[in-house]
Design an enzyme around this catalytic site. Structure first.
Site, PDB file in Angstrom:
ATOM      1  N   ARG A   1       0.789  -1.224   0.000  1.00 35.81           N
ATOM      2  CA  ARG A   1       0.000   0.000   0.000  1.00 35.81           C
ATOM      3  C   ARG A   1       0.827   1.283   0.000  1.00 35.81           C
ATOM      4  O   ARG A   1       0.278   2.353  -0.227  1.00 35.81           O
ATOM      5  CB  ARG A   1      -0.948  -0.002   1.209  1.00 35.81           C
TER       6      ARG A   1
ATOM      7  N   ASP B   1      -0.800 -14.462   0.173  1.00 38.01           N
ATOM      8  CA  ASP B   1      -1.094 -14.264   1.591  1.00 38.01           C
ATOM      9  C   ASP B   1      -0.958 -15.591   2.311  1.00 38.01           C
ATOM     10  O   ASP B   1      -1.234 -16.655   1.734  1.00 38.01           O
ATOM     11  CB  ASP B   1      -2.513 -13.708   1.788  1.00 38.01           C
TER      12      ASP B   1
END
Length: 344
Positions: A28, A74
């Site tokens: 991010r 993930d």
């Protein structure tokens, strides 16, 4: 064909400068990542979209030229492959449904790699796009760390951030926890084999919740499952180097380095420099810049990088953070770090 710098260090070499990559380097803090992520309906879909995940993996490589890319995925994809509901709440993180029946999960374990073949396609796409001198890293969550999320389910009010619910299970129902860890060892070994076959040249085991465990639990929940996972992965044909990251366990890092069975040990932010030196005498090390210092930037960032270089630069060392890069880190600070270590 040139051998990537990262692999040379994991083979025990000490090059003129350490290889550099950052945990969560795709994320991010990059505006291009935020724009890409906005195109996906949810996080799991994003991880399992090879085109989007490959693009996310390559974005920091284009911007910074790190020595290694780590596949965008993930650690909680494995529970989904085993039949547990997994979703992410915006601004809150992962949520998992009820723990499936253990036997049902055992029956799915050997197919975990196939169930997550989208991650393999991502790896293949990235490997085709990367320069040969840059390494490609695959990864999985360690059995205990993944188990903590699976066992916690929706019980998040007790010791949030400490995985207290899962640790309580480990004391109260050790046989159930041991059985779950066995399932996760098998599933993760197949997942890692698939990643190697798809192009991963290094594999990393993330043990995010080793912190705070007494030594007896560390042995049964961390060390023994890592040993079993690495053995099983080798039995399945995994030959690439494996880095273990038992975060928060500096007091036991030397034992981990001697006994876990991997080629390298990643150290976290709180690991003393002297402990790192002792671990480095056993295995190549990775780490351990404070992500908050990368956020702060300035002269203290330069000073700490110099300290790490002075302490660990005379042996096999991979320059990295002690945990993942933070979402609000300045891109300028990343450039500052790369320049200071000599990678830019």
């Amino acid at each position: 064909m040139s051998i990537p710098l990262l692999i040379r260090v994991l083979n025990g070499e000490t090059p003129a400068r350490p290889p550099v990559w950052f945990m969560r380097q795709a994320g991010r803090y990059l505006p291009e990542y935020r724009a890409l992520r906005a195109e996906a309906p949810d996080f799991i879909s994003f991880c399992l979209n090879p085109e989007m995940a490959a693009e996310a993996t390559l974005q920091p490589m284009r911007r910074f030229g790190f020595d290694a890319a780590i596949v965008f995925a993930d650690i909680l994809l494995i529970p989904g492959a085993l039949g547990q509901d997994v979703w992410f709440e915006a601004g809150e993180g992962p949520r998992l449904g009820a723990l499936p029946d253990l036997q049902a999960m055992r029956e799915r374990a050997a197919d975990a790699g196939q169930a997550l073949s989208a991650v393999g396609e991502t790896l293949s796409r990235v490997r085709a796009a990367l320069e040969p001198e840059r390494a490609l890293i695959g990864f999985a969550g360690a059995p205990w760390t993944v188990a903590t999320y699976m066992l916690d389910g929706e019980a998040r009010t007790i010791g949030k951030g400490e995985r207290a619910q899962a640790r309580t299970y480990a004391y109260a129902e050790p046989e159930t926890v041991a059985a779950l860890l066995d399932v996760l060892v098998e599933a993760t070994a197949h997942y890692l084999r698939m990643q190697q076959d798809a192009g991963a040249q290094v594999l990393k085991i993330f043990e995010s919740w080793a912190e705070g465990l007494p030594d007896d639990l560390f042995e049964t929940l961390v060390l023994a499952p890592h040993q079993a996972l690495i053995r099983r992965a080798r039995d399945l044909g995994v030959t690439v180097p494996i880095i273990g990251f038992p975060r928060g366990s500096a007091a036991l890092a030397e034992r981990y380095a001697r006994e876990a069975g991997g080629q390298g040990v990643a150290l976290d932010t709180a690991c003393p420099l002297e402990v790192g030196r002792r671990v480095q005498a056993i295995k190549p090390i990775q780490g351990a810049l404070d992500p908050l210092l990368l956020r702060a930037g300035g002269p203290m960032l330069d000073r700490r990088i110099d300290q790490l270089k002075d302490a660990w630069g005379q042996g096999p060392w991979i320059f990295n953070l002690g945990h993942g890069i933070l979402p609000d880190v300045s891109i300028d600070h990343v450039h500052q770090a790369l320049k200071r270590i000599g990678a830019e």
